[in-house]
Design a protein around this motif. Structure first.
Motif, short mmCIF file in Angstrom:
data_model
loop_
_atom_site.label_atom_id
_atom_site.label_comp_id
_atom_site.label_asym_id
_atom_site.label_seq_id
_atom_site.Cartn_x
_atom_site.Cartn_y
_atom_site.Cartn_z
N GLY A 1 -4.83 4.32 -5.41
CA GLY A 1 -3.77 5.14 -5.99
C GLY A 1 -2.99 4.40 -7.05
N VAL A 2 -2.60 3.18 -6.75
CA VAL A 2 -1.84 2.38 -7.73
C VAL A 2 -2.75 1.97 -8.88
CG1 VAL A 2 -0.51 0.26 -8.05
CG2 VAL A 2 -0.16 1.64 -6.01
N GLY A 3 -4.01 1.70 -8.58
CA GLY A 3 -4.96 1.38 -9.64
C GLY A 3 -5.14 2.54 -10.61
N LEU A 4 -5.13 3.76 -10.09
CA LEU A 4 -5.21 4.93 -10.97
C LEU A 4 -3.97 5.02 -11.86
CD1 LEU A 4 -6.71 7.61 -8.58
CD2 LEU A 4 -7.81 6.57 -10.57
N LEU A 5 -2.83 4.66 -11.32
CA LEU A 5 -1.60 4.63 -12.11
C LEU A 5 -1.73 3.61 -13.25
CD1 LEU A 5 1.34 5.74 -12.28
CD2 LEU A 5 1.99 3.78 -10.92
#
Length: 141
Positions: free
Chosen positions: A75-79
């Protein structure tokens, strides 16, 4: 249940630049974007925001990976990926409108204002998504 220190730290790292941008960007709604220094300052603010979110996202994703939280890391990587890709896309359009304004296009400041609004809206959506995910990420059993 107790708060997970890594998750809380990552959320703070991500919330700080998003919150700052949320508070700083509406000030540009009060000025005309056909004034060159104002438009350049707005461009600089967006550029800095994308760069900070890129760095914060990569740090957050790595912290979650090292902590063994694959879903949160994704999720944070997608951000972070959105900040990396979005910066190139957004800044190109902003630069196009600044050049059009400098060339005498009377509609360029209006298109620049729409870009400004879309950037603020995008940040607000991501901020809401991040805040709503805190209970799921920051508490461990």
């Amino acid at each position: 249940m107790t708060p997970d220190g890594v998750a809380v730290a990552v959320m703070i790292i991500l919330l700080f630049p998003m919150g700052y941008f949320t508070l700083a960007s509406p000030a540009f709604l009060l000025v005309k974007l056909d004034i060159q220094p104002v438009a350049q300052l707005l461009r600089g603010m967006f550029n800095a925001h994308f760069l900070v979110m890129r760095i914060a996202g990569v740090i957050g994703a790595l912290a979650f990976l090292l902590d063994g939280r694959l879903v949160a890391a994704i999720g944070v990587g997608l951000l972070a990926a959105l900040a990396i890709w979005g910066r190139r896309w957004f800044m190109q359009r902003m630069d196009d409108q600044l050049r059009a304004r400098d060339a005498g296009d009377a509609e360029a400041p209006r298109r620049l204002r729409r870009l400004h609004w879309s950037g603020m809206l995008g940040n607000a959506v991501l901020l809401v998504a991040l805040v709503t995910s805190i209970p799921y990420v920051a508490i461990s059993a």
